[in-house]
Design an enzyme around this catalytic site. Structure first.
Site, PDB file in Angstrom:
ATOM      1  CE  LYS A 291      -4.009  -0.179   1.934  1.00 32.92           C
ATOM      2  NZ  LYS A 291      -5.209  -0.097   2.652  1.00 32.92           N
TER       3      LYS A 291
ATOM      4  CD  GLU B 132       0.722   5.465   8.686  1.00 31.71           C
ATOM      5  OE1 GLU B 132      -0.669   5.776   8.749  1.00 31.71           O
ATOM      6  OE2 GLU B 132       0.743   4.380   9.329  1.00 31.71           O
TER       7      GLU B 132
END
Length: 183
Positions: free
Chosen positions: A71, A77
Site C-alpha cells: 500500500k 507512513e
C-alpha cells in the site's frame, strides 16, 4: 495538542486480525497510544491527524503484513517514521504479520535486519515485548540522565532465538551479519 507515546502503523485490512488487539492491550497496560480507530472522527483529515501524531510519538509499532507492504499510504507512513527515527526522534518496533524475512527484504531492505516480533508468537508476547522495550528505553534515559550506562534487555531475533545484547555484540565482532542465521 495531545501527546502520544506510541503510534500504531498498520494496513486497515489488518485492524481485525491484529491491530485492534495490540492497541487495546497496550492501552490496558497504561501506554498512551495513537490509533486511527480511536483518534479519527468522521470528516477528519487523515493526513493532518497522522502528521500531527507522528510529531509527538516516541515509539512506532509497525505491523508489516503483505497488505502493508503493497500500500502506498502505509509506505508513506513508514518513510516518515524512518526519517524521524534517523534523527533519533522515535524508535520503530516491527511486528511481522504473515510475512517472512524474504518478503521484508524484498520490499523494505532497510528493515530486514531489524529485530522483529512475528505475530505467530501471540498477542501477549507481542505486547509484553513492546512494553518491555519501552520501559527499557525509559530506564536507559533515566540512567543516562544521571551518568549511568544502559539497562539490560532481552532482544528478539528474526530467526526465533532469544539473544542478549552481549550475544549480538559477540556475533558482530566475529564479522557475521545480524542477518545470518543464528542457531
Amino acid at each position: 495538542m495531545k501527546e502520544f507515546e506510541v503510534f500504531i502503523s498498520h494496513a486497515v485490512e489488518d485492524k481485525c486480525a491484529i491491530a485492534n488487539e495490540v492497541n487495546q492491550r497496550l492501552k490496558s497496560m497504561g501506554v498512551n497510544v495513537w490509533y486511527s480507530g480511536d483518534e479519527l472522527m468522521v470528516g477528519d483529515s487523515i493526513m493532518e491527524a497522522v502528521n500531527s501524531a507522528l510529531k509527538t510519538v516516541k515509539y512506532a509499532v509497525v505491523i508489516l503484513s503483505p497488505t502493508y507492504l503493497r500500500k502506498r499510504w502505509t509506505m508513506m507512513e513508514l518513510q516518515a517514521l524512518i526519517a524521524r527515527e534517523h534523527l533519533s526522534l522515535q524508535r520503530i518496533f516491527p511486528i511481522w504479520h504473515q510475512v517472512g524475512y524474504e518478503e521484508v527484504l524484498e520490499y523494505l531492505p532497510l528493515l530486514a535486519d531489524r529485530f522483529a516480533i512475528p505475530s505467530e508468537k501471540g498477542l501477549h508476547y507481542i505486547v509484553d515485548n513492546i512494553a518491555e522495550a519501552i520501559n527499557k528505553e525509559k530506564a536507559d534515559h533515566d540512567l543516562q540522565s544521571v551518568g549511568v550506562g544502559k539497562a539490560p534487555m532481552r532482544v528478539w531475533h528474526n530467526t526465533n532465538h532469544e539473544r542478549t545484547h552481549a550475544d549480538i555484540r559477540q556475533i558482530l565482532s566475529y564479522g557475521q551479519s545480524p542477518l545470518d542465521k543464528i542457531s
